[in-house]
Write a protein that holds these residues in place. Structure first.
Motif, PDB file in Angstrom:
ATOM      1  N   MET A   1       0.851  -1.182   0.000  1.00 57.54           N
ATOM      2  CA  MET A   1       0.000   0.000   0.000  1.00 57.54           C
ATOM      3  C   MET A   1       0.894   1.241   0.000  1.00 57.54           C
ATOM      4  O   MET A   1       1.818   1.343   0.816  1.00 57.54           O
ATOM      5  N   GLU A   2       0.644   2.173  -0.906  1.00 59.61           N
ATOM      6  CA  GLU A   2       1.480   3.352  -1.019  1.00 59.61           C
ATOM      7  C   GLU A   2       0.932   4.502  -0.168  1.00 59.61           C
ATOM      8  O   GLU A   2      -0.259   4.559   0.136  1.00 59.61           O
ATOM      9  N   LYS A   3       1.843   5.424   0.221  1.00 58.58           N
ATOM     10  CA  LYS A   3       1.440   6.564   1.039  1.00 58.58           C
ATOM     11  C   LYS A   3       0.370   7.399   0.338  1.00 58.58           C
ATOM     12  O   LYS A   3      -0.570   7.902   0.976  1.00 58.58           O
ATOM     13  N   GLU A   4       0.483   7.540  -1.004  1.00 58.08           N
ATOM     14  CA  GLU A   4      -0.492   8.318  -1.749  1.00 58.08           C
ATOM     15  C   GLU A   4      -1.884   7.704  -1.651  1.00 58.08           C
ATOM     16  O   GLU A   4      -2.897   8.414  -1.596  1.00 58.08           O
ATOM     17  N   GLU A   5      -1.917   6.385  -1.607  1.00 56.68           N
ATOM     18  CA  GLU A   5      -3.206   5.694  -1.486  1.00 56.68           C
ATOM     19  C   GLU A   5      -3.832   5.964  -0.114  1.00 56.68           C
ATOM     20  O   GLU A   5      -5.041   6.189  -0.010  1.00 56.68           O
ATOM     21  N   ILE A   6      -2.997   5.923   0.930  1.00 61.69           N
ATOM     22  CA  ILE A   6      -3.505   6.231   2.284  1.00 61.69           C
ATOM     23  C   ILE A   6      -4.024   7.659   2.338  1.00 61.69           C
ATOM     24  O   ILE A   6      -5.123   7.918   2.847  1.00 61.69           O
ATOM     25  N   ASP A   7      -3.225   8.590   1.813  1.00 63.47           N
ATOM     26  CA  ASP A   7      -3.630  10.003   1.839  1.00 63.47           C
ATOM     27  C   ASP A   7      -4.960  10.208   1.115  1.00 63.47           C
ATOM     28  O   ASP A   7      -5.797  11.022   1.543  1.00 63.47           O
ATOM     29  N   GLY A   8      -5.169   9.444   0.032  1.00 67.70           N
ATOM     30  CA  GLY A   8      -6.398   9.595  -0.724  1.00 67.70           C
ATOM     31  C   GLY A   8      -7.615   9.008  -0.047  1.00 67.70           C
ATOM     32  O   GLY A   8      -8.759   9.358  -0.384  1.00 67.70           O
ATOM     33  N   LEU A   9      -7.397   8.104   0.912  1.00 70.08           N
ATOM     34  CA  LEU A   9      -8.514   7.431   1.585  1.00 70.08           C
ATOM     35  C   LEU A   9      -8.800   7.972   2.987  1.00 70.08           C
ATOM     36  O   LEU A   9      -9.795   7.590   3.602  1.00 70.08           O
ATOM     37  N   ILE A  10      -7.932   8.827   3.505  1.00 64.32           N
ATOM     38  CA  ILE A  10      -8.064   9.287   4.900  1.00 64.32           C
ATOM     39  C   ILE A  10      -9.442   9.867   5.185  1.00 64.32           C
ATOM     40  O   ILE A  10     -10.028   9.645   6.253  1.00 64.32           O
ATOM     41  N   ASP A  11      -9.988  10.629   4.247  1.00 64.03           N
ATOM     42  CA  ASP A  11     -11.281  11.284   4.489  1.00 64.03           C
ATOM     43  C   ASP A  11     -12.477  10.419   4.099  1.00 64.03           C
ATOM     44  O   ASP A  11     -13.623  10.892   4.144  1.00 64.03           O
ATOM     45  N   THR A  12     -12.232   9.177   3.703  1.00 61.30           N
ATOM     46  CA  THR A  12     -13.327   8.226   3.423  1.00 61.30           C
ATOM     47  C   THR A  12     -13.118   7.020   4.344  1.00 61.30           C
ATOM     48  O   THR A  12     -12.564   6.001   3.939  1.00 61.30           O
ATOM     49  N   PRO A  13     -13.535   7.159   5.603  1.00 60.75           N
ATOM     50  CA  PRO A  13     -13.223   6.158   6.632  1.00 60.75           C
ATOM     51  C   PRO A  13     -13.567   4.717   6.251  1.00 60.75           C
ATOM     52  O   PRO A  13     -12.774   3.803   6.497  1.00 60.75           O
ATOM     53  N   LYS A  14     -14.741   4.495   5.669  1.00 61.05           N
ATOM     54  CA  LYS A  14     -15.160   3.125   5.358  1.00 61.05           C
ATOM     55  C   LYS A  14     -14.172   2.478   4.396  1.00 61.05           C
ATOM     56  O   LYS A  14     -13.701   1.348   4.627  1.00 61.05           O
ATOM     57  N   GLU A  15     -13.826   3.173   3.323  1.00 61.88           N
ATOM     58  CA  GLU A  15     -12.905   2.623   2.339  1.00 61.88           C
ATOM     59  C   GLU A  15     -11.509   2.432   2.929  1.00 61.88           C
ATOM     60  O   GLU A  15     -10.828   1.440   2.646  1.00 61.88           O
ATOM     61  N   LEU A  16     -11.080   3.376   3.772  1.00 62.24           N
ATOM     62  CA  LEU A  16      -9.757   3.263   4.372  1.00 62.24           C
ATOM     63  C   LEU A  16      -9.672   2.050   5.292  1.00 62.24           C
ATOM     64  O   LEU A  16      -8.725   1.261   5.220  1.00 62.24           O
ATOM     65  N   VAL A  17     -10.665   1.901   6.180  1.00 63.54           N
ATOM     66  CA  VAL A  17     -10.653   0.782   7.124  1.00 63.54           C
ATOM     67  C   VAL A  17     -10.669  -0.548   6.373  1.00 63.54           C
ATOM     68  O   VAL A  17      -9.945  -1.489   6.721  1.00 63.54           O
ATOM     69  N   GLU A  18     -11.465  -0.633   5.325  1.00 63.55           N
ATOM     70  CA  GLU A  18     -11.526  -1.871   4.537  1.00 63.55           C
ATOM     71  C   GLU A  18     -10.189  -2.159   3.859  1.00 63.55           C
ATOM     72  O   GLU A  18      -9.721  -3.305   3.843  1.00 63.55           O
ATOM     73  N   ALA A  19      -9.576  -1.126   3.290  1.00 59.36           N
ATOM     74  CA  ALA A  19      -8.302  -1.312   2.600  1.00 59.36           C
ATOM     75  C   ALA A  19      -7.204  -1.739   3.563  1.00 59.36           C
ATOM     76  O   ALA A  19      -6.392  -2.622   3.257  1.00 59.36           O
ATOM     77  N   VAL A  20      -7.169  -1.117   4.750  1.00 62.23           N
ATOM     78  CA  VAL A  20      -6.153  -1.460   5.748  1.00 62.23           C
ATOM     79  C   VAL A  20      -6.408  -2.863   6.307  1.00 62.23           C
ATOM     80  O   VAL A  20      -5.468  -3.644   6.514  1.00 62.23           O
ATOM     81  N   THR A  21      -7.660  -3.205   6.555  1.00 58.80           N
ATOM     82  CA  THR A  21      -8.004  -4.520   7.118  1.00 58.80           C
ATOM     83  C   THR A  21      -7.545  -5.645   6.205  1.00 58.80           C
ATOM     84  O   THR A  21      -7.162  -6.731   6.677  1.00 58.80           O
ATOM     85  N   GLU A  22      -7.557  -5.414   4.881  1.00 59.96           N
ATOM     86  CA  GLU A  22      -7.099  -6.443   3.946  1.00 59.96           C
ATOM     87  C   GLU A  22      -5.624  -6.778   4.124  1.00 59.96           C
ATOM     88  O   GLU A  22      -5.166  -7.827   3.687  1.00 59.96           O
ATOM     89  N   LEU A  23      -4.880  -5.904   4.771  1.00 56.42           N
ATOM     90  CA  LEU A  23      -3.440  -6.124   4.991  1.00 56.42           C
ATOM     91  C   LEU A  23      -3.147  -6.866   6.294  1.00 56.42           C
ATOM     92  O   LEU A  23      -1.982  -7.086   6.630  1.00 56.42           O
ATOM     93  N   THR A  24      -4.188  -7.267   7.030  1.00 59.48           N
ATOM     94  CA  THR A  24      -4.006  -7.919   8.332  1.00 59.48           C
ATOM     95  C   THR A  24      -3.166  -9.185   8.205  1.00 59.48           C
ATOM     96  O   THR A  24      -3.496 -10.083   7.427  1.00 59.48           O
ATOM     97  N   PRO A  25      -2.056  -9.296   8.942  1.00 67.94           N
ATOM     98  CA  PRO A  25      -1.249 -10.523   8.897  1.00 67.94           C
ATOM     99  C   PRO A  25      -2.031 -11.711   9.465  1.00 67.94           C
ATOM    100  O   PRO A  25      -2.867 -11.540  10.362  1.00 67.94           O
ATOM    101  N   GLU A  26      -1.760 -12.876   8.964  1.00 67.64           N
ATOM    102  CA  GLU A  26      -2.422 -14.081   9.466  1.00 67.64           C
ATOM    103  C   GLU A  26      -1.679 -14.588  10.701  1.00 67.64           C
ATOM    104  O   GLU A  26      -0.474 -14.853  10.646  1.00 67.64           O
TER     105      GLU A  26
END
Length: 482
Positions: A1-26
Motif C-alpha cells: 500500500m502506497e502513502k499516496e493511497e492512504i492520503d487519498g482514503l483518509i477522508d473516506t473512513p469506510k474505504e480506508l478501514v476496509e483497505a487497511v483490514t485487507e493487509l491484516t497478517p495471518e
C-alpha cells in the motif's frame, strides 16, 4: 500500500478501514492456546475423544451371563509447557543482560552529553530493561507487538529532569499493544517494504455497548476511527510533532516454537496414552484358573486374604513386564529434537547433579546453540527494533528540549549483553593469578570481580590494611658483620 493511497482514503473512513483490514497478517489460532490447559490434548474432544467402556450391570440374562451397559469415560489429558519454555529461553538469552545505550559523544560537545543523559533518564524511567522482555515475549508468541510513544506533561513541582534539562516540562511514556489483549496490529508497507504506517484495531465498551475502533499511526499524524450506526467515521486526529513516527512495530513471521509444534503435540499424546495404559495395566491383576470355592481374610490390618480353590485350580498375579520400549524411545527422541531444533537448553537438576564446579569453557559449550541464536537475534530484527526506539527518542528529546536539537545526529545504538552461568571460583583464581604475576592492576581486578560499588574507596581501604599489616610485622635486624 502506497502513502499516496492512504492520503487519498483518509477522508473516506469506510474505504480506508476496509483497505487497511485487507493487509491484516495471518496469526495462527494456536498462539492463543499458549497456556498448557488450553492445548489441543486437553480441550479438543475430537483430538482425544472420550472412550466407550462396558460396565457390568450386576444383572444376568436368561442364560446366566452377566449383562453390560455402555458408558463414556474420559481419557487422560497430559499437557506440557514446552512452548512457554522455548519462548522464555529465547527471550532470556537475548535480553536478560539488559539493553544499554552506547553513544558516540563528540568531544567538547555539551549538547551531546545532555542528549545522552536525557535518553538514559527516559530509558530508566520507562523501565526498558524489564518491558523489553515483555515485548519480545509477546512478539515471539503472537508474532507481533506494537509500542507507541507519547508525551506526558510534568506535574507542578515535579523535578523529573533535575539538573539534566531543568526547563523541560514534558517526559516520554510508552504503551504496549498485542493480540494477547484482543488487539489486531496491521503493519503497512510500501512496494519497497518500507513501513509507512501501522494500524491497531480493537473494541471498547461505551455505555455497555461494544464499539469497534481503529487507530492509524502515520509519520505526521495519528487518527482514531470509530464505527457508528452510519458506518465508520473519524473520531479524532492528532498531529505528530516529533519529525518521526511515534510507534515501533516488533514482529516476526512465525511463533518461536512453530517448527516443532507437531512434535510437542505428539509428546502430549504419548504421555496421555501412557497414562491411560498405566491406569489399566500398571497394577498387578489377580487371575484365577478353575473355580474359587471360598475366600476369607483381608479385612483386618494383619490378616492376609486367602482363597479356597477347587481341585486343579490356581491363582497368580499378571502384571506388565516393563514399559513399552518403543513408546519410551519415541518420547525421548521427540524431546531431544524439540530442544535441539529450537536451540533451547535442556538443563534439569538431574542432569547437573554432582557437577558443582563446571569449567567455564564447558558452560559456554552447553549454551553455545542458544547463545548463537541470541546473538543472531540481537544483530538482526531485535537490534533494529530497538535502534528505531533510540532514533525516535532522539527526535523526541529535541522537541522536549530544543537546546539538544543539534545532537539528533549523534550516533547511538543499543548494546546487548548475554548472561551465562559463571564458574566464579575459576574466574576469581584467574584474576588473582594475573595480579600476582603483575599482568593486571588491582584497580582492573576489582572492576572485573564486580563485588564492590566504589572502586576508589576499596583501593584506599586495601592500602590502609597493607600499611597496618606492615607496621605490625616484626622488624628483621640485619646481622652485624665484623
Amino acid at each position: 500500500m502506497e502513502k499516496e493511497e492512504i492520503d487519498g482514503l483518509i477522508d473516506t473512513p469506510k474505504e480506508l478501514v476496509e483497505a487497511v483490514t485487507e493487509l491484516t497478517p495471518e496469526i495462527p489460532a494456536y498462539v492463543y492456546d499458549i497456556e498448557p490447559e488450553d492445548h489441543k490434548a486437553v480441550k479438543d474432544l475430537n483430538y482425544r475423544p472420550w472412550r466407550d467402556v462396558q460396565v457390568a450391570t450386576g444383572i444376568t440374562d436368561a442364560q446366566g451371563n452377566m449383562t453390560y451397559r455402555e458408558e463414556k469415560k474420559d481419557v487422560h489429558r497430559i499437557p506440557s509447557n514446552t512452548q512457554k519454555q522455548i519462548t522464555e529461553w529465547a527471550v532470556r538469552m537475548a535480553l536478560s543482560g539488559g539493553i544499554e545505550i552506547e553513544a558516540y559523544v563528540r568531544e567538547g560537545n555539551a549538547t551531546d552529553e545532555t542528549m545522552l543523559a536525557m535518553l538514559k533518564k527516559t530509558w530508566e524511567d520507562n523501565k526498558i530493561d524489564y518491558i523489553a522482555q515483555k515485548i519480545d515475549k509477546l512478539k515471539k508468541n503472537y508474532t507481533q507487538c506494537l509500542v507507541v510513544w507519547y508525551s506526558e506533561a510534568l506535574e507542578p513541582g515535579d523535578e523529573f529532569w533535575a539538573d539534566i534539562s531543568p526547563n523541560s516540562r514534558f517526559k516520554m511514556r510508552c504503551s504496549i499493544f498485542s493480540p494477547e489483549d484482543g488487539d489486531i496490529i496491521i503493519p503497512i508497507y510500501d512496494q519497497y517494504k518500507k513501513m509507512i504506517g501501522c494500524a491497531r484495531k480493537y473494541t471498547v465498551k461505551v455505555d455497555k455497548k461494544d464499539i469497534k475502533k481503529m487507530d492509524l499511526f502515520l509519520a505526521d499524524k495519528y487518527i482514531i476511527y470509530a464505527e457508528a450506526e452510519g458506518g465508520w467515521k473519524i473520531e479524532d486526529t492528532k498531529p505528530i510533532t516529533y519529525g518521526k513516527a511515534n510507534f515501533v512495530y516488533h514482529g516476526q513471521k512465525r511463533p518461536q516454537y512453530a517448527d516443532v509444534l507437531p512434535k510437542i503435540e505428539r509428546v502430549e499424546e504419548v504421555d496421555s496414552d501412557t497414562a491411560d495404559e498405566n491406569q489399566q495395566s500398571a497394577f498387578p491383576i489377580l487371575a484365577a484358573t478353575g473355580e474359587i470355592t471360598a475366600s476369607a481374610g483381608g479385612g483386618t490390618k494383619n490378616t492376609r486374604k486367602t482363597f479356597m480353590m477347587a481341585e486343579g485350580g490356581d491363582l497368580k498375579y499378571v502384571e506388565a513386564k516393563g514399559s513399552q520400549q518403543s513408546a519410551k524411545d519415541e518420547r525421548e527422541n521427540l524431546r531431544r529434537d524439540i530442544y535441539d531444533e529450537t536451540n533451547t537448553p535442556q538443563i534439569s537438576m538431574e542432569q547437573i547433579k554432582g557437577s558443582s564446579n563446571i569449567p567455564g569453557v564447558a558452560i559456554e559449550m552447553m549454551f553455545l546453540p542458544a547463545t548463537n541464536q541470541a546473538k543472531s537475534d540481537q544483530q538482526g530484527d531485535l537490534g533494529m527494533e530497538w535502534q528505531r526506539h533510540l532514533n525516535f527518542l532522539k527526535s523526541a528529546m529535541a522537541v522536549i528540549n530544543v537546546g539538544v536539537k543539534a545532537s539528533v545526529s549523534m550516533a547511538v545504538k543499543p548494546k546487548f549483553k548475554i548472561e551465562l552461568p559463571r564458574n566464579l571460583t575459576e574466574e576469581y583464581n584467574r584474576i588473582i593469578s594475573l595480579v600476582a604475576a603483575g599482568l593486571m592492576s588491582v584497580r582492573t581486578a576489582i572492576a572485573k570481580l564486580g563485588i564492590v560499588d566504589n572502586i576508589d574507596e576499596e583501593i584506599i581501604a586495601i592500602e590502609k590494611e597493607v600499611a597496618a599489616r606492615a607496621a605490625l610485622a616484626p622488624r628483621v635486624t640485619p646481622p652485624v658483620t665484623e
